[in-house]
Design a protein around this motif. Structure first.
Motif, PDB file in Angstrom:
ATOM      1  N   ILE A  70      20.360 -35.446   7.548  1.00 25.64           N
ATOM      2  CA  ILE A  70      19.830 -35.749   5.841  1.00 25.64           C
ATOM      3  C   ILE A  70      21.082 -35.767   5.583  1.00 25.64           C
ATOM      4  CG2 ILE A  70      19.319 -34.834   3.479  1.00 25.64           C
ATOM      5  CD1 ILE A  70      17.098 -36.974   5.054  1.00 25.64           C
ATOM      6  N   ALA A  71      22.069 -34.423   5.689  1.00 25.32           N
ATOM      7  CA  ALA A  71      23.168 -34.429   5.184  1.00 25.32           C
ATOM      8  C   ALA A  71      23.781 -35.270   5.934  1.00 25.32           C
ATOM      9  CB  ALA A  71      24.525 -32.353   5.837  1.00 25.32           C
ATOM     10  N   MET A 129      22.911 -24.928   2.706  1.00 27.59           N
ATOM     11  CA  MET A 129      24.265 -25.162   3.534  1.00 27.59           C
ATOM     12  C   MET A 129      24.119 -26.409   3.747  1.00 27.59           C
ATOM     13  SD  MET A 129      26.355 -23.747   5.422  1.00 27.59           S
ATOM     14  CE  MET A 129      27.066 -24.346   7.586  1.00 27.59           C
ATOM     15  N   VAL A 130      23.886 -27.422   3.431  1.00 22.55           N
ATOM     16  CA  VAL A 130      23.752 -29.006   2.953  1.00 22.55           C
ATOM     17  C   VAL A 130      24.270 -29.761   2.438  1.00 22.55           C
ATOM     18  CG1 VAL A 130      22.475 -30.932   2.876  1.00 22.55           C
ATOM     19  CG2 VAL A 130      21.322 -29.274   3.918  1.00 22.55           C
ATOM     20  N   PRO A 131      25.059 -29.312   1.438  1.00 29.17           N
ATOM     21  CA  PRO A 131      26.205 -30.006   0.451  1.00 29.17           C
ATOM     22  C   PRO A 131      27.111 -29.270   1.689  1.00 29.17           C
ATOM     23  CG  PRO A 131      24.468 -28.645  -0.812  1.00 29.17           C
ATOM     24  CD  PRO A 131      24.194 -28.096   0.253  1.00 29.17           C
ATOM     25  N   VAL A 132      27.534 -27.819   2.558  1.00 33.04           N
ATOM     26  CA  VAL A 132      28.557 -27.660   2.743  1.00 33.04           C
ATOM     27  C   VAL A 132      28.942 -28.840   4.119  1.00 33.04           C
ATOM     28  CG1 VAL A 132      29.871 -25.675   4.294  1.00 33.04           C
ATOM     29  CG2 VAL A 132      28.298 -25.587   2.238  1.00 33.04           C
ATOM     30  N   LEU A 133      27.965 -29.195   4.850  1.00 34.13           N
ATOM     31  CA  LEU A 133      27.819 -29.735   6.375  1.00 34.13           C
ATOM     32  C   LEU A 133      28.303 -31.017   5.480  1.00 34.13           C
ATOM     33  CD1 LEU A 133      27.950 -29.844   9.289  1.00 34.13           C
ATOM     34  CD2 LEU A 133      25.005 -30.499   8.875  1.00 34.13           C
ATOM     35  N   ALA A 134      27.434 -31.910   4.201  1.00 31.59           N
ATOM     36  CA  ALA A 134      27.762 -33.369   4.237  1.00 31.59           C
ATOM     37  C   ALA A 134      29.214 -33.397   3.355  1.00 31.59           C
ATOM     38  CB  ALA A 134      26.929 -33.245   2.427  1.00 31.59           C
TER      39      ALA A 134
END
Lengths: 790, 271
Positions: free
Chosen positions: A19-20, A76-81
Motif C-alpha cells: 500500500i505504501a 510507518m506507512v507514510p514514511v515509506l510512501a
C-alpha cells in the motif's frame, strides 16, 4: 483498552508495504501530471511572499501519503510512501533526486510522530494535525534549503509561512480523512483498528495434525470438512460461509480443473489451499487442509512451518504483472530462490533450466516491462518452475493471450505434470483447450464443492445445464453433441471433448454431405452504401502500414490478431482517441482529426477492456445519468430513461452502489450502458468478453447484436475465436497491416493467415470443415447442416 | 509507457564500480555541505568537483546530463536572479559595495554572491543526484543495503515502485482519456473543469491501484518475501574497500567542515 505499542506502529507487514508503495507511486505520477514541482518553484519568483503563498497548498503533497496511515493504521506507512515517491522520481531521471528525499523525509518524520503522541485515537483530528505538522516542517525545510532565512526579514517570513502552512495543512488533512473514507466505500480494503490493539486471528478448530485415511499415498492434498469465513464475526453462521464443508483430494501428477460461475468461490478456495487465507490475510475457518511436503506424510498445513507451505503449494495469479517484482527477467526468476537463501550456484542452475524450459533464455537480461503478454506469462511460470512446488495453482493463465499463446501455455502446463510430477489446480474459462488435458473436474457451486468428475462424466451429468443453469463455458464440440442429443440424435454414451472425437464418432452417420452451401455473406439488412468509417492510407511507423478499408452501419466487425500486434491501437485510432498516424479516417465523409472531440464522441463510443477506467461518478445511477444530461432532457425524462437502461442491463438493484464494487460482469454491463445512452452510431469495444463466464458473455453479445441489427456499427477487438465465429459478420486480421478482410469462415479456412496471426479456428469450424466439408462458424448453421446430412 | 526506461546508464567506469552505499555516503556529504554552506568559494569548488567527477569518472557524456538536467535550469536562473533582490544584507556573504544598479533595487556584491550561492547549491545537488542515478542500478542498491543489514522489504520497496510506475502512468493516461470521452465536467468553466478532472484522476488512480494491492502483497508473500534474514543474491554487487574508505573520509571531512562552519561568524540567519 490495550497498551499502545510504538514498535508495532512502526513495523510493516507485506500489505502495508505494498500500500505504501502504491501510494508513493501514485503520488509520483500526480506530481508529474500536476506539475507540482514546477508550481512550487514558480512562487520563488515572488521571494518570501512566494514561500507564504506556497505554504497554503504545500499540504496537498501529503494527502495521498497520509491516506496510507488511515488505510493501514500504521505510522510507518507514510514514511515509506514518501521514500518511494522520491526514489521513483530520482531513478526515473528527475534531477531533484536528493533534494526530494530531504524535502520528503524530513517533514514526514515530524508528521508521523503525531500518531504515537496521540495514541491512535484515529479520528479526523489525528489526520488534520499530522498533515498540518508535516506542512509546517516542509516549510521549514524549504527555508533551510532555499536560503529563505537569509532573505530580508527571513525569520519573520518563515514564521508567517509556517503559520499559513499549519492552517492550509489542517484543511488538506481533513480532505485526507474524507478521501480515505471515500476509498473504503469504493472497496479499497482497510484495517479497522491500529495494530497494537488488534487480536490474533483465532483458529476455531484446526482439525487433526496428520491425515490417516487408507489409500492416501498418492495424494498430495486432502481437505476435510473445510469451511471459511472472511469475517470472523460471521463464523457461527454456516450460511454466511464463503466455503462450506469442502472435501477435496488431489493426486500427485494430475491436472485438476476448478470450475464454477463467477463469484462461486473458486479463487477463495484456491487462496485457502495456498494458505494466504486465513494465515496471512485473516478470516476464520473450520476443518483442515493437509499437504504432502516433499516425501513426508500428509500433514495439516498449519503444522508445517510457513516457509515450507509455499514451497509445497504456490500460485500464478491471473494477471502476471501483479506478481512481477523485479526489474529484469533473470532477477524475477531468482526472486523466490534468493528469499529462501539458496546457494548461488544452485540458483543459477535452476534459473538456466527454468528459462530454457519456457523459451526465455534470450530474454534473460531484458526489462520485464517490455515483455509481451505471452512472455510475461511464461516468465511467471518460469519463476514457479525454479521453485518447484508440489502443487501449483494457476488462476486463468491464458486469459490475456492469443490462441497460439494459449496453446503454448497449456502445453507447458501438461509438461509440468508429466516431467515434474506436479499437481496442477487450474481455474480457467478456456475450456475447449483445457478439457482434453485435465484429469479431474471439481465444480464449485454456492460455495460448496461437487465432484470429482472426469471431463466426460461432468458433461454426462450436467449436460447443457452446465451452460444454461450454471453459466459455464463448455467445449464447443460437447455443446454441439448435447444440442444434437436434445434433438434426438445421439452419437454415443460419452460426450466428445475434442473435435476429432466428435468427428470420429459421427463420420459413420453422415450419409448426404451438403454439396451446395451458400451461407449469408453478411448482415446486409441495414447496410447502406455510404461508409460509416472510411480509412485511407493509415500508417503507424513499425506497427501498421497503409490500411485501406470501409466500414458500414449495421456491421458487426471483429478485429483480431496476435498479442501486441496493434489491435487496440487500431481500435483507438478509428474511435478518434489517438491521432498519431498518417493517412485519414473519415466518419461519414468527415476527417475525424478535423472534427471537434465532443462532436466525435457523440458519434463514436469506445469501451475499454478494463471497465473501471471509464467510471467517473459515485453511483451506478449517476454513471448512467451522466451520459444523458448533455442531451438536455427534463428531469422526468432523465429519470425514466435511466431506469429503462438500468433494467436493460440488469442493474436496477445496484443503482445506489459504487461502480467500483460491482462484480466483473456488472461492471462490464455498466460500462456498455454508459456508452450507449448517447445513441452512438459506432461502438468500439476492446475485449468485451474478457474474464467473463458464459452467461455474462452471452448477455453482452446479444445486446451488441441487437444494436447492430438496429443499424449501429459495432467493432470489437478480441482474441476469442468463438465470439468471432458466432457473432461477427466480418473480421479484420491484423499483421502489420490488414491481411484479411472478410467473413470469419473464410478467415478460418485460410491456414496461412491464421498461422501468421497466431490464430486457431474454433472447434465448430473444424467439425464443419472436416466432417461436412463446409466452411461454417455458427453453431446453429452447423447443427442444421448436420441434421440434413444424416 | 511501454518504452519507459530507468535513468541508469550501463558503463564500466570508476563510479559504476563503487558500491551504492559508498555513493550514498558521498551524496549525503555533498548535500549537507551544499545546503548549509555559506561560502561562495566552497560552493564553487564543490560544484566544480561534482561536475568534473560527473564528466570524467562516469564515462557518461554531457549530452546525457543535459538531456535530463536542463529542466531545472529555468528555476536555478529564477532563484539566482530573483532572490538577490530580497537578500537580508548579512555582511559575511560579500562586500556591501553596489555591483549592479537596477530600477527595482541596487544589488550589492553580497546580494549577487548570495544568488550565485543558491544557484550553485541547486546545480551541485542536481548534478550529484543525476550522477548517482546514472551510475547505480536500483537492484544493486537494494542488494548492497540489504547485505549491510537494512530490512530487505523496505529497501526493495522503491524497486517495486519503479516496476509499478509505468503502469500507473498508463493508468493515468487512460483515465484522462476516459474523462474526455465521457465529457466529465460538461458545462463547467475551465478552472472548475480542471479541478474536477484532477480530483477524479487522483481518486480513480487510487481505487484502481490500491484494489490490486492485496493480490500484489499475496504474490510477494507466496514467494517467501523476506522469509529469511540471510537472503542470497545472484547479482554481483559492485564495490571495493578503497572507495568505501574514501567515502567515509569525505563524510568525515564534511562533518568537520559543518561543525567548523557552525559559528556565529559564518552563520547568516537573519533574525
Amino acid at each position: 483498552m490495550r497498551k499502545y505499542s510504538l514498535s508495532k506502529d512502526f513495523s510493516l507487514d507485506t500489505m502495508d508495504i505494498v500500500i505504501a508503495v502504491l501510494l508513493g507511486v501514485c503520488q509520483a505520477v500526480v506530481e508529474i501530471f500536476g506539475l507540482l514541482g514546477f508550481l512550487e518553484r514558480t512562487v520563488w519568483a515572488a521571494g518570501p511572499i512566494g514561500f507564504a503563498i506556497y505554504a497554503f497548498y504545500n499540504g496537498t503533497t501529503w494527502i495521498l501519503i497520509f491516506i496510507g496511515a488511515y488505510l493501514r493504521k500504521r505510522a510507518m506507512v507514510p514514511v515509506l510512501a514518501v521514500t518511494v515517491t522520491a526514489l521513483v522520481r530520482w531513478f526515473s531521471g528527475d534531477p531533484d533526486g536528493p533534494i526530494l528525499l530531504f524535502y520528503a523525509l524530513f517533514p514526514v518524520s515530524f508528521g508521523v510522530l503525531v500518531f504515537p503522541l496521540m495514541r491512535w485515537h484515529g479520528r479526523a483530528f489525528l489526520y488534520v494535525l499530522a498533515v498540518a505538522v508535516t506542512s509546517v516542517a516542509n516549510q521549514c525545510a524549504l527555508f533551510i534549503g532555499q536560503g529563505g532565512f537569509q532573505l530580508a526579514d527571513g525569520t519573520y517570513w518563515a514564521i508567517v509561512s509556517m503559520s499559513i502552512a499549519s492552517v492550509g495543512g489542517s484543511i488538506w488533512g481533513l480532505i485526507t480523512w474524507y478521501l480515505a473514507r471515500g476509498l473504503v466505500v469504493a472497496g479499497v480494503s482497510a484495517v479497522e483498528i491500529p495494530p497494537s490493539l488488534e487480536s490474533e486471528n483465532d483458529v476455531i478448530d484446526d482439525g487433526n495434525v496428520k491425515y490417516d485415511e487408507v489409500g492416501s499415498e498418492d495424494l498430495v492434498l486432502a481437505i476435510k470438512d473445510y469451511s471459511f469465513w472472511f469475517d470472523k464475526k460471521d463464523s457461527e453462521d454456516f450460511n454466511k460461509a464463503q466455503l462450506k464443508g469442502i472435501n477435496l483430494k488431489l493426486k500427485k501428477a494430475s491436472i485438476n480443473l476448478l470450475i464454477g460461475e463467477s463469484g462461486s468461490g473458486k479463487s477463495t478456495l484456491a487462496l485457502n489451499i495456498l494458505g494466504v487465507y486465513p494465515d496471512y490475510y485473516g478470516g476464520a475457518y473450520k476443518g483442515s487442509v493437509f499437504l504432502r511436503s516433499d516425501q513426508s506424510s500428509l500433514r495439516a498445513r498449519t503444522a508445517l512451518p510457513k516457509l515450507e507451505r509455499f514451497k509445497t503449494v504456490n500460485i500464478v495469479f491471473q494477471n502476471p504483472e501483479d506478481q512481477m517484482v523485479c526489474l529484469t527477467v533473470e532477477e524475477e526468476v531468482a526472486f523466490a530462490l534468493e528469499n529462501y537463501g539458496r546457494d548461488k550456484d544452485d540458483m543459477m542452475a535452476e534459473i538456466n533450466k527454468a528459462l530454457a524450459w519456457v523459451g526465455l533464455e534470450s530474454a534473460r537480461y531484458k526489462d520485464v516491462n517490455i515483455l509481451s503478454a505471452g512472455e510475461k506469462q511464461r516468465l511467471v511460470l518460469a519463476s514457479m518452475i525454479a521453485l518447484k512446488p508440489t502443487i501449483l495453482i494457476l488462476d486463468e493463465p491464458t486469459s490475456n493471450l492469443d490462441p497460439v499463446g494459449k496453446t503454448e501455455i497449456l502445453n507447458l502446463i501438461e509438461r509440468l505434470r508429466d516431467e515434474f510430477s506436479m499437481t496442477i489446480i487450474l481455474i480457467e474459462h478456456e475450456v475447449d483447450k483445457v478439457f482434453p488435458i485435465i484429469d479431474e473436474i471439481h465444480l464449485i457451486m454456492d460455495f460448496e464443492i461437487h465432484g470429482p468428475y472426469t471431463p466426460k462424466a461432468f458433461l454426462n451429468k450436467y449436460g447443457l445445464d452446465a451452460r444454461d443453469k450454471l453459466g459455464l463455458w463448455i467445449p464447443q464440440c460437447s455443446e454441439l453433441e448435447l444440442l444434437l442429443m436434445n434433438e434426438g440424435i445421439s452419437l454415443s454414451d460419452d460426450i466428445a471433448i475434442e473435435p476429432h472425437d466428435f468427428i470420429k464418432k459421427s463420420r459413420e452417420l453422415i450419409i448426404h454431405p451438403p454439396s451446395q452451401y451458400n451461407p449469408e455473406s453478411s448482415n446486409l439488412s441495414t447496410r447502406n452504401d455510404n461508409a460509416a468509417l472510411s480509412i485511407r492510407g493509415l500508417s503507424v511507423p513499425d506497427i501498421l502500414s497503409d490500411i485501406e478499408l470501409d466500414m458500414f452501419s449495421g456491421e458487426m466487425i471483429a478485429i483480431t490478431g496476435a498479442n501486441g500486434i496493434g489491435k487496440s491501437l487500431f481500435g483507438s485510432i478509428i474511435a478518434g482517441l489517438n491521432a498519431s498516424y498518417t493517412g485519414s479516417v473519415n466518419l461519414y465523409g468527415n476527417d475525424i482529426r478535423k472534427m471537434g472531440f465532443e462532436s466525435l464522441m457523440k458519434e463514436i463510443s469506445f469501451i475499454f477492456q478494463i471497465p473501471e477506467k471509464q467510471f467517473v461518478k459515485g453511483t451506478v445511477y449517476e454513471e448512467i445519468e451522466h451520459g444523458l444530461i448533455i442531451q438536455g432532457l427534463t428531469a422526468y425524462e432523465l429519470e425514466t430513461k435511466v431506469e429503462e437502461i438500468l433494467n436493460l442491463v440488469n442493474l436496477s438493484d445496484r443503482k445506489d452502489a459504487s461502480p467500483y464494487i460491482l462484480s466483473h460482469g456488472q461492471k462490464r454491463r455498466l460500462s456498455v450502458a454508459c456508452m450507449i445512452v448517447s445513441n452512438p452510431r459506432i461502438i468500439v469495444l476492446d475485449e468485451p468478453t474478457f474474464g467473463q463466464d458464459h452467461r455474462q458473455a452471452m448477455h453482452l453479445m446479444v445486446l451488441l447484436k441487437r444494436l447492430s441489427d438496429q443499424g449501429t456499427l459495432v467493432i470489437f477487438i478480441t482474441n476469442d475465436m468463438k465470439i468471432v465465429g458466432e457473432y461477427a459478420s466480418r473480421v479484420l486480421a491484423i499483421h502489420k497491416s490488414i491481411v484479411f478482410d472478410g467473413q470469419p469462415r473464410m478467415l478460418f479456412s485460410n491456414k496461412q493467415i491464421m498461422d501468421q496471426c497466431a490464430l486457431e479456428p474454433t472447434s465448430i469450424f473444424q467439425i464443419a470443415h472436416q466432417l461436412l466439408g463446409i466452411a461454417e462458424t455458427k453453431q446453429d448453421n452447423v447443427i442444421k447442416l448436420f441434421r440434413e446430412s444424416l | 509507457m511501454d518504452n519507459f526506461q530507468l535513468s541508469y546508464q550501463q558503463r564500466d567506469s570508476f563510479m559504476h564500480q563503487m558500491s551504492p552505499y559508498t555513493k550514498l555516503l558521498i551524496i549525503l556529504s555533498i548535500s549537507c555541505v551544499a545546503i548549509f554552506n555559506t561560502s561562495i568559494y566552497v560552493a564553487s569548488s564543490l560544484f566544480l568537483i561534482t561536475l568534473l567527477s560527473a564528466l570524467f569518472l562516469t564515462k557518461i557524456s554531457f549530452r546525457v546530463y543535459w538531456g535530463f538536467g536542463k529542466i531545472v535550469l529555468p528555476f536555478v536562473i529564477i532563484i539566482s536572479t530573483v532572490f538577490p533582490f530580497f537578500y537580508g544584507g548579512q555582511a559575511s556573504m560579500g562586500s556591501e559595495e553596489i555591483a549592479i544598479s537596477t530600477p527595482i533595487k541596487d544589488l550589492s556584491w553580497a546580494a549577487i554572491t548570495f544568488g550565485a550561492l543558491l544557484g550553485l547549491r541547486f546545480l551541485t545537488l542536481c548534478l550529484a543526484g543525476l550522477t548517482f542515478a546514472f551510475t547505480t542500478h536500483p537492484s544493486d542498491l537494494v542488494q548492497n543495503l540489504s547485505e549491510r543489514g537494512w530490512d530487505y522489504r523496505y529497501v526493495h520497496a522503491p524497486v517495486l515502485g519503479l516496476i509499478l510506475f509505468p503502469r500507473f502512468i498508463k493508468l493515468a493516461l487512460d483515465i484522462l482519456l476516459s474523462q474526455k470521452v465521457r465529457n466529465l465536467g460538461y458545462g463547467m468553466t475551465s478552472i472548475r473543469l480542471k479541478l474536477l478532472r484532477f480530483r477524479h484522476l487522483v481518486f480513480a488512480m487510487l481505487v484502481l491501484g490500491l484494489r490490486n494491492g492485496q493480490v500484489q502483497a499475496m504474490a510477494l508473500d507466496v514467494r517467501g518475501y523476506a522469509a529469511k534474514k540471510d537472503r542470497t543474491y545472484i547479482r554481483k554487487s559492485p564495490g571495493n574497500a578503497f572507495t568505501e574508505r574514501l567515502a567515509k573520509f569525505i563524510l568525515l571531512l564534511s562533518i568537520v567542515y559543518l561543525i567548523y562552519h557552525f559559528n556565529p561568524e559564518f552563520m547568516q540567519w537573519n533574525i
